[in-house]
Design an enzyme around this catalytic site. Structure first.
Site, PDB file in Angstrom:
ATOM      1  N   THR A  61       0.868  -1.178   0.000  1.00 16.77           N
ATOM      2  CA  THR A  61       0.000   0.000   0.000  1.00 16.77           C
ATOM      3  C   THR A  61       0.904   1.227   0.000  1.00 16.77           C
ATOM      4  O   THR A  61       1.678   1.417   0.945  1.00 16.77           O
ATOM      5  CB  THR A  61      -0.886   0.019   1.254  1.00 16.77           C
ATOM      6  OG1 THR A  61      -1.566  -1.229   1.322  1.00 16.77           O
ATOM      7  CG2 THR A  61      -1.895   1.149   1.196  1.00 16.77           C
ATOM      8  N   LYS A  99      -7.669   1.340  -2.772  1.00 20.21           N
ATOM      9  CA  LYS A  99      -7.211   0.860  -1.462  1.00 20.21           C
ATOM     10  C   LYS A  99      -7.329   1.958  -0.398  1.00 20.21           C
ATOM     11  O   LYS A  99      -7.785   1.737   0.726  1.00 20.21           O
ATOM     12  CB  LYS A  99      -5.755   0.395  -1.607  1.00 20.21           C
ATOM     13  CG  LYS A  99      -5.027   0.129  -0.324  1.00 20.21           C
ATOM     14  CD  LYS A  99      -5.474  -1.171   0.305  1.00 20.21           C
ATOM     15  CE  LYS A  99      -4.814  -1.364   1.659  1.00 20.21           C
ATOM     16  NZ  LYS A  99      -5.260  -2.565   2.322  1.00 20.21           N
ATOM     17  N   LYS A 131      -0.633   4.888   8.551  1.00 24.68           N
ATOM     18  CA  LYS A 131      -0.012   5.148   7.244  1.00 24.68           C
ATOM     19  C   LYS A 131      -1.086   5.263   6.144  1.00 24.68           C
ATOM     20  O   LYS A 131      -1.083   6.208   5.349  1.00 24.68           O
ATOM     21  CB  LYS A 131       0.946   3.993   6.918  1.00 24.68           C
ATOM     22  CG  LYS A 131       1.444   3.981   5.505  1.00 24.68           C
ATOM     23  CD  LYS A 131       2.182   2.699   5.186  1.00 24.68           C
ATOM     24  CE  LYS A 131       1.803   2.205   3.822  1.00 24.68           C
ATOM     25  NZ  LYS A 131       2.420   0.961   3.437  1.00 24.68           N
TER      26      LYS A 131
HETATM   27  P1  NAD Z   1       6.161  -5.899   7.073  1.00 26.53           P
HETATM   28  O1  NAD Z   1       6.866  -4.761   7.686  1.00 26.53           O
HETATM   29  O2  NAD Z   1       5.866  -7.096   7.898  1.00 26.53           O
HETATM   30  O3  NAD Z   1       6.969  -6.398   5.772  1.00 26.53           O
HETATM   31  C1  NAD Z   1       7.739  -5.578   4.950  1.00 26.53           C
HETATM   32  C2  NAD Z   1       9.000  -6.343   4.605  1.00 26.53           C
HETATM   33  O4  NAD Z   1       9.737  -5.589   3.673  1.00 26.53           O
HETATM   34  C3  NAD Z   1       9.895  -6.573   5.792  1.00 26.53           C
HETATM   35  O5  NAD Z   1      10.173  -7.948   5.949  1.00 26.53           O
HETATM   36  C4  NAD Z   1      11.157  -5.768   5.466  1.00 26.53           C
HETATM   37  O6  NAD Z   1      12.363  -6.373   5.948  1.00 26.53           O
HETATM   38  C5  NAD Z   1      11.117  -5.749   3.965  1.00 26.53           C
HETATM   39  N1  NAD Z   1      11.871  -4.649   3.387  1.00 26.53           N
HETATM   40  C6  NAD Z   1      11.913  -3.355   3.764  1.00 26.53           C
HETATM   41  N2  NAD Z   1      12.721  -2.653   2.942  1.00 26.53           N
HETATM   42  C7  NAD Z   1      13.203  -3.523   2.048  1.00 26.53           C
HETATM   43  C8  NAD Z   1      14.130  -3.411   0.965  1.00 26.53           C
HETATM   44  N3  NAD Z   1      14.671  -2.243   0.621  1.00 26.53           N
HETATM   45  N4  NAD Z   1      14.403  -4.518   0.256  1.00 26.53           N
HETATM   46  C9  NAD Z   1      13.851  -5.699   0.603  1.00 26.53           C
HETATM   47  N5  NAD Z   1      13.003  -5.868   1.624  1.00 26.53           N
HETATM   48  C10 NAD Z   1      12.690  -4.803   2.337  1.00 26.53           C
HETATM   49  O7  NAD Z   1       4.822  -5.312   6.458  1.00 26.53           O
HETATM   50  P2  NAD Z   1       3.532  -6.125   5.977  1.00 26.53           P
HETATM   51  O8  NAD Z   1       2.544  -6.181   7.063  1.00 26.53           O
HETATM   52  O9  NAD Z   1       3.962  -7.382   5.318  1.00 26.53           O
HETATM   53  O10 NAD Z   1       2.948  -5.106   4.916  1.00 26.53           O
HETATM   54  C11 NAD Z   1       3.533  -4.960   3.639  1.00 26.53           C
HETATM   55  C12 NAD Z   1       2.675  -3.999   2.832  1.00 26.53           C
HETATM   56  O11 NAD Z   1       1.346  -4.519   2.772  1.00 26.53           O
HETATM   57  C13 NAD Z   1       2.551  -2.606   3.413  1.00 26.53           C
HETATM   58  O12 NAD Z   1       2.578  -1.690   2.364  1.00 26.53           O
HETATM   59  C14 NAD Z   1       1.204  -2.623   4.124  1.00 26.53           C
HETATM   60  O13 NAD Z   1       0.641  -1.354   4.187  1.00 26.53           O
HETATM   61  C15 NAD Z   1       0.426  -3.531   3.229  1.00 26.53           C
HETATM   62  N6  NAD Z   1      -0.678  -4.240   3.898  1.00 26.53           N
HETATM   63  C16 NAD Z   1      -0.524  -4.844   5.096  1.00 26.53           C
HETATM   64  C17 NAD Z   1      -1.593  -5.494   5.696  1.00 26.53           C
HETATM   65  C18 NAD Z   1      -1.442  -6.194   7.002  1.00 26.53           C
HETATM   66  O14 NAD Z   1      -2.477  -6.608   7.569  1.00 26.53           O
HETATM   67  N7  NAD Z   1      -0.245  -6.382   7.507  1.00 26.53           N
HETATM   68  C19 NAD Z   1      -2.826  -5.539   5.044  1.00 26.53           C
HETATM   69  C20 NAD Z   1      -2.953  -4.942   3.797  1.00 26.53           C
HETATM   70  C21 NAD Z   1      -1.860  -4.298   3.230  1.00 26.53           C
END
Ligand code: NAD
Length: 639
Positions: free
Chosen positions: A436, A511, A586
């Site tokens: 997102t 979204k 966010k």
């Molecule tokens: P998270 O923080 O658990 O995962 C993000 C991952 O990205 C981490 O493992 C981190 O190490 C990795 N990362 C960061 N910078 C990086 C880089 N430069 N290169 C490689 N890896 C890198 O977050 P999440 O909960 O998995 O969410 C991911 C996305 O999905 C976000 O944009 C969030 O808004 C969206 N989202 C999350 C949810 C939820 O319920 N968690 C629901 C819908 C959407």
């Protein structure tokens, strides 16, 4: 694979069927190989056209290889055959709808499955030896592989005649009936093929085309139109029996060998397909209704036995020529209940790079690997995911991939990762961002990807980590139709629904709007529980009422913030996320940033953003699920 030879030759993607001893009969693996090649060439700018040909002078392709279908089907296992047909028709549709010229050279026999490969392209070349037929009614099938569509579009009742009698067309007939376009003497074929490959255009085809031999069918059309004018097999049979003309007698003799149920259904299919509003996909769907039932309820197994296995040529059909009940025709052509025919790209075994293996990315990548994709993952943190191999860098994960998926925390990180991987990705690959992020970042990354010859999609998700693990996410997708169609099977694996919302950035826009509603309803739900507590209303009673009354919402019904009430949610786990409050903050900020930029009035969105800001930055919200607003309200009074 030695049965088929696939390569790029000059400007052409070139496919050579290579089983001359088996008259180039099409195996399941050959179907999949053709499909994969066509997809790879579709978006490759160096491939200008596709050439399909076959080894040997006896046949282009005599049909589908049905030995395995018989082996499985006769032991009561219909799934193999059904899968073969679904995958074959999907490949045939790809040929028919291909955006670049597809040129086929059809020497000798082109029958059944061969028609599906060779007769849907843009330039279908026949020569002296060409013999084209749809012989399916002879083995208890119906003209399939899109053949029903060609028959329905043939002049007059030629389609009925060819389908029911299974008569063979010579080169002139094939052009007359719409199964071929150009007649080129076969000794000119090698040089014509060489020039279309080296030029990348079809000019030499037209230069070498000759007047085709006269069509026997064209001469017989007035008679055929009269004999095959009726809609039911009973009536066609009666008309033929009453005729003393030699042509009618011969037609009757040919037809009386074939399966009555197949012929009755063929007539019905051709009549339905004459409607102008129906296209070739409708034809495949109708065909699949019949073929998917043909082993269990039709004559297909008996037809193969008599023609190919015992070769006694004495099939014991289920019905007599005039004894097919209308109800059975209706039953065979009823919509399919089980696995449906789809036209989206088959991506089993696709090469996928997955960058960002956090709470969401890890289970999504695991689901793709479980669905037999070849997934290579990369995350800054050391993460291992079942079935996913680990790359050392983001570029390594992206380099060979057909699709690269990113699932990252925010727009800045997405931009940085995109700048690393876009130059490493192969042209025509899909860059699918599921994070997102702000609409501007999504559109900027899409523009860079497009400029590099990639197919970008922004496809943020809803459904949380539960949905990611269960494969039930919803994807909101922005980007081109081509990119969306390519990624569709992946959405189907990782989720239960995807909505194509328009061009790049529109997925993020959807979204942001969704999550603004979610933030507001979660606050409203938590407020209402805290108020109910103070009013002495039992939480379970409150849930039972609201979840079935007009106050219901996803926040209440599916993600109830009160522990022990409703389905299991993060509130039952001490409010460990789930969907962390800072991620909700966010998303709300993204909504307000977008509202500012577009001058939209969003007072509740603004208030929700401020509440989550306080909760995350000034209170105990950081690292807790966004439903932990409930304990926050519980503690507070009005002042
Ligand atoms: P998270 O923080 O658990 O995962 C993000 C991952 O990205 C981490 O493992 C981190 O190490 C990795 N990362 C960061 N910078 C990086 C880089 N430069 N290169 C490689 N890896 C890198 O977050 P999440 O909960 O998995 O969410 C991911 C996305 O999905 C976000 O944009 C969030 O808004 C969206 N989202 C999350 C949810 C939820 O319920 N968690 C629901 C819908 C959407």
């Amino acid at each position: 694979m030695t049965d088929i030879y696939i390569r790029q030759d000059g400007h052409a993607g070139r496919i050579t069927l290579n089983r001359p001893k088996a008259l180039n009969a099409l195996t399941y693996e050959m179907c999949l190989a053709i499909e994969n090649a066509l997809w790879a060439w579709r978006s490759d700018p160096t491939v200008k056209l596709v050439l399909i040909e076959a080894q040997g002078n006896k046949a282009f392709c005599s049909g589908g290889d049905i030995a395995e279908m018989f082996a499985t089907g006769s032991s009561g296992d219909y799934a193999y055959g059904q899968r073969f047909w679904r995958d074959e028709y999907r490949m045939n549709a790809l040929v028919a709808e291909y955006p670049k010229p597809v040129i086929s050279f059809l020497q000798g026999f082109t029958m059944g499955g061969g028609v599906g490969v060779g007769c849907h392209g843009s330039h279908r070349v026949v020569g002296e030896s060409s013999k084209i037929a749809m012989p399916e009614c002879g083995i208890g099938l119906i003209p399939d592989v899109g053949g029903s569509y060609l028959l329905a579009r043939a002049p007059g009742r030629i389609g009925e005649y060819l389908g029911l009698t299974t008569d063979r067309m010579g080169p002139g007939d094939a052009i007359f009936a719409g199964f071929a376009d150009l007649y080129i003497p076969e000794d000119a074929w090698p040089s014509v093929k060489a020039s279309i490959c080296s030029d990348g255009n079809v000019a030499s085809l037209h230069a070498e085309a000759n007047q085709p031999p006269a069509s026997r069918l064209q001469a017989a059309q007035p008679m055929i139109d009269r004999l095959f004018a009726d809609r039911t097999l009973k009536d066609v049979v009666r008309t033929l029996r009453e005729e003393s003309d030699e042509f009618a007698k011969e037609a009757f003799s040919k037809l009386s060998r074939n399966a009555p149920l197949s012929m009755a259904c063929t007539l019905e299919i051709l009549h339905r397909l004459r409607s102008e509003s129906l296209d070739i996909r409708n034809a495949f769907e109708l065909e699949y209704r019949f073929t998917s039932r043909s082993m269990e309820k039709g004559d297909f197994i008996e037809g193969i036995r008599a023609a190919i296995i015992t070769k006694d040529k004495a099939p014991n059909w289920r019905h007599s020529l005039d004894g097919v009940p209308d109800a059975e025709v209706t039953e065979m052509l009823r919509p399919v209940e089980g696995e449906q025919l789809t036209f989206a790209r088959n991506t089993q075994g696709m090469k996928i790079g997955f960058i960002g293996l956090g709470n969401m990315g890890a289970p999504m990548a695991a689901n793709l690997a479980k669905a037999r994709h070849d997934v290579t993952g990369y995350d800054m943190a050391t993460v291992t995911v079942d079935g996913v191999s680990t790359a050392r860098t983001a570029e390594d994960a992206a380099r060979e991939a057909d699709v690269v998926i990113t699932m990252l925390p925010n727009g800045d990180i997405l931009r940085a990762v995109a700048a690393q991987i876009i130059p490493a990705m192969r042209k025509g690959a899909v860059l699918l961002d599921c994070s997102t992020v702000d609409v501007d970042s999504a559109r900027a990354v899409a523009a860079d990807a497009e400029a590099a010859g990639l197919l970008p999609l922004d496809a943020p998700v809803s459904g949380g980590i539960g949905g990611a693990a269960a494969g039930t996410l919803t994807f909101m997708v922005g980007g081109s139709d081509e990119a969306y169609q390519t990624a569709l099977p992946l959405f189907e694996t990782m989720g239960q629904k995807s909505v194509h919302c328009g061009s790049s950035g529109n997925g993020q826009a959807a979204k942001i709007c969704n999550n603004m509603i979610l933030g507001v309803t979660m606050i409203a739900t938590c407020e209402a529980f805290a108020l109910a507590d103070k009013l002495g209303l039992d939480r379970q009673a409150m849930y039972d009422v609201v979840s079935t009354s007009s106050g219901y919402s996803w926040s209440m019904n599916a993600y109830c913030p009160a522990p022990g009430i409703g389905p299991k949610t993060p509130s039952d786990n001490g409010y460990a996320p789930g969907f962390a409050s800072e991620l909700m903050l966010k998303d709300l900020r993204l909504s307000q940033q977008a509202a500012d930029a577009s001058d939209a009035d969003t007072p509740l969105g603004q208030a929700a953003t401020e509440l989550y800001r306080q909760f995350v930055e000034e209170e105990e919200g950081l690292g807790r699920d966004f439903s932990a607003m409930l304990p926050r309200f519980e503690k507070r009074g009005r002042g």
